[in-house]
Each structure stands twice: as structure tokens, then as C-alpha cells.
Write an enzyme that holds these catalytic residues in place. Sequence first.
Site, PDB file in Angstrom:
ATOM      1  N   GLN A   1       0.835  -1.213   0.000  1.00 23.46           N
ATOM      2  CA  GLN A   1       0.000   0.000   0.000  1.00 23.46           C
ATOM      3  C   GLN A   1       0.869   1.263   0.000  1.00 23.46           C
ATOM      4  O   GLN A   1       0.444   2.299  -0.481  1.00 23.46           O
ATOM      5  CB  GLN A   1      -0.911   0.023   1.243  1.00 23.46           C
ATOM      6  CG  GLN A   1      -2.019  -1.000   1.242  1.00 23.46           C
ATOM      7  CD  GLN A   1      -1.625  -2.269   1.962  1.00 23.46           C
ATOM      8  OE1 GLN A   1      -0.446  -2.648   1.988  1.00 23.46           O
ATOM      9  NE2 GLN A   1      -2.587  -2.964   2.523  1.00 23.46           N
TER      10      GLN A   1
ATOM     11  N   ASP B   1      -6.590   1.515  12.474  1.00 22.82           N
ATOM     12  CA  ASP B   1      -7.811   0.761  12.174  1.00 22.82           C
ATOM     13  C   ASP B   1      -8.710   0.626  13.390  1.00 22.82           C
ATOM     14  O   ASP B   1      -9.915   0.396  13.259  1.00 22.82           O
ATOM     15  CB  ASP B   1      -7.455  -0.626  11.639  1.00 22.82           C
ATOM     16  CG  ASP B   1      -6.889  -0.505  10.247  1.00 22.82           C
ATOM     17  OD1 ASP B   1      -5.678  -0.242  10.121  1.00 22.82           O
ATOM     18  OD2 ASP B   1      -7.670  -0.603   9.283  1.00 22.82           O
TER      19      ASP B   1
HETATM   20  O1  MRU Z   1      -5.263  -3.532   4.885  1.00 23.57           O
HETATM   21  P1  MRU Z   1      -5.549  -2.075   4.668  1.00 23.57           P
HETATM   22  O2  MRU Z   1      -4.893  -1.517   3.453  1.00 23.57           O
HETATM   23  O3  MRU Z   1      -7.022  -1.774   4.730  1.00 23.57           O
HETATM   24  O4  MRU Z   1      -4.888  -1.356   5.928  1.00 23.57           O
HETATM   25  C1  MRU Z   1      -5.027   0.030   6.042  1.00 23.57           C
HETATM   26  C2  MRU Z   1      -4.330   0.579   7.221  1.00 23.57           C
HETATM   27  O5  MRU Z   1      -3.769  -0.124   8.024  1.00 23.57           O
HETATM   28  C3  MRU Z   1      -4.441   2.063   7.422  1.00 23.57           C
HETATM   29  O6  MRU Z   1      -3.297   2.562   8.053  1.00 23.57           O
HETATM   30  C4  MRU Z   1      -5.663   2.360   8.313  1.00 23.57           C
HETATM   31  O7  MRU Z   1      -6.795   1.763   7.789  1.00 23.57           O
HETATM   32  C5  MRU Z   1      -5.903   3.812   8.465  1.00 23.57           C
HETATM   33  S1  MRU Z   1      -6.527   4.510   6.992  1.00 23.57           S
HETATM   34  C6  MRU Z   1      -6.889   6.139   7.237  1.00 23.57           C
END
Ligand code: MRU
Length: 342
Positions: free
Chosen positions: A194, A235
Site C-alpha cells: 500500500q 484501524d
Molecule cells: O489492509 P488495509 O490496506 O485496509 O490497511 C489500512 C491501514 O492499516 C491504514 O493505516 C488504516 O486503515 C488507516 S486509513 C486512514
Amino acid sequence: MSIKTIEWKDNSVIMIDQTKLPNNLTFVKYTKHTEIADAIKNLIIRGAPAICVAGAYGLSLAALESKATTINGLINDLENAKQTLFATRPTAVNLSWGLDKVMNAAKKCSNIHDVKKSIIRTANKLANDDITTNMAIGRCGSELFNDNDIVMTHCNAGALATVSYGTALGVIRSAKDLGKKIKVIATETRPIQQGSRLTAFELKHDGIDVDVIPDTATGYIMGNKLVNKVIVGADRILSTGHVFNKIGTYQLAILAQYHKIPFYVAAPLSTFDLNNKPEDIVIEQRNSNEVTNIGNQKTAPEDVGVINPAFDITPPYLISGIITEKGIAINPYQISIKKLFD
Ligand code: MRU
């Protein structure tokens, strides 16, 4: 980014297909709540605030799909859709927060027509509020950042993880809007990348200076003073200040403390879970393919054992501050987080 990650248009949901980034900026259109559930599961849309809005729009589609002729029948269809959407990803609390908001609005209505209207209106409000909340987080956090800071971030807590603007990257956008020159170091964020695919894409798109590093270079970069602050999203944040975020956040926080580098978390109040303890939370375990393959290429022997947790837990004593739309919580978090909600 001025483009929205997710939008409601003509009784359908349009979203950026994040699995195609950074090579192709393509949009997908969904008209069924099960398609939204698959999109969340398969990371076409990801990031805690973005999947909250996706879930809310999933319920909006479920309301339009329902053939129920009584209000109880419709609520029953919606409860089933809610279960399907909720079962997609367990760790980010924003998803269940959004689903509950929409269901509560639905349950206040007295006829089928009103339920459908109210669900779509509530989901659209969640989407619009997400942007104003992120801008408020940005304003709050920008004071912590100085001209010429070099800031490390992990995963993607940007416009692509929200409806727009982002949380951690929103703070950077806001500091930049105040005229501060900020450079970003984005960790690659294996296994799904990501950081290199999404964070680098959206920062370059907005003309913000960014370098991508392999996750394995974080100690080297901190040890050589090539970065002076860290900011990540979240999260789920507990009342104790324990932060659940993308796998690798914990080791980054330990490294930051060792090197005396401030480590900040930026998140909306909808990311807080004031009811649970760390051991109550399910850490999503993802498919082993994400670790053993890069694209179609095998990078590990056939049938090797794999451990692939998607998130980890950073304890409060490693965190310099949690930036929200209502202010910045600092240690002792139990007290400062409670104040944010009072
Ligand atoms: O697995 P993902 O890509 O959904 O994980 C996203 C994250 O860990 C982000 O840091 C988190 O959702 C915060 S987004 C503003």
C-alpha cells in the site's frame, strides 16, 4: 486528491479499483451489496474510513435490492446484508461503526419508502463527514510539523484510505497548505505494498515530495537521521491508547522510540473502540499467496508454511500523540482519550 475514492451515483456505487494502482486509475461500478462485500474483502477498497463508507453504501444497495413488502421484512433483509458486509474484514472498527449508524437511522423510520431514503441519506452524510473530519484532523495535526520536516509513513492512510484527503496524509497535506515544506518517506508495506502503490501514487499526484523505501530500510533511515517524525493511521484505537494498524506499525514505533523520533497516529473518533480490550480484537489473517507470490511469480517454495497477519498492536507508551478531529490525545491516554469523547 480531488478525486473521490468512493461515491454514490445514480443508485450505484462507484469506487477506484485500488488493486490496479499505481498503473491504472480505473473505476468500478456496483449495484449489489454482495459486490461491495467482495470489493472490501479483495482490497478493491481498503483503509478503515473508506470501508466504513463502503459498508454504508452496501446497505444502501441492499435496501434498493430488497423485494420486501413490509418494514419488518426490509429490516430483516438489511440485517442479513449487514452480516455479509461485517464479515468481510474484522479489525477496523469503522466498518461496524458505519453499519450501525445506517441501521439505527433505518430503524427510526415508519415505512419502507422512508427507510430507503434515510439509509441513502445517512450513507451520503457519512461520506461527506469523512472529508470534513479529515480536514479537521489535518488542521489539528499540522501544528506538530515544521518546515523542512522529513516524515515517515507506513501503509496508506491517505485520500485512498478515506473518501478523500486522508488522515495521516491529511495532516501532511494540511501542513503543506500552511506553506511548510515536508518530505515524505513511504515504507513499501509488504505484502500488499500500500505504501509504494498507493501512498507514493497519491502524494506524487498532489506534488508532495515522496521517496519509497523497502520496509527493511526503516532502521537504517532512522539510525542515519534521514527522518525526524513518523505518522501513521489506525484501524482501531482502544480507550487505553492501544493502536491497531497495518502490520509493521509496531516495529516502526519501537524503532522510533529507540531513535527518539516522535511517533504520531492520526485517526477520526470513529476509529476508537472504547469497549474492548486488546485481547478481544480479531487480527485479520490474510491469504498465504500474498506472501509467497509477487503478482503471478512464486517467491517462496511450494507448500511452505506462512503467517500473514494484516495488522499489529502498538502499545500506548510508544506513541507521542493521537491526532483526532477534536484535538490531540497524549499519555496518559486513558484520561486524554476520555476527554475527547466528553
Ligand atoms: O489492509 P488495509 O490496506 O485496509 O490497511 C489500512 C491501514 O492499516 C491504514 O493505516 C488504516 O486503515 C488507516 S486509513 C486512514
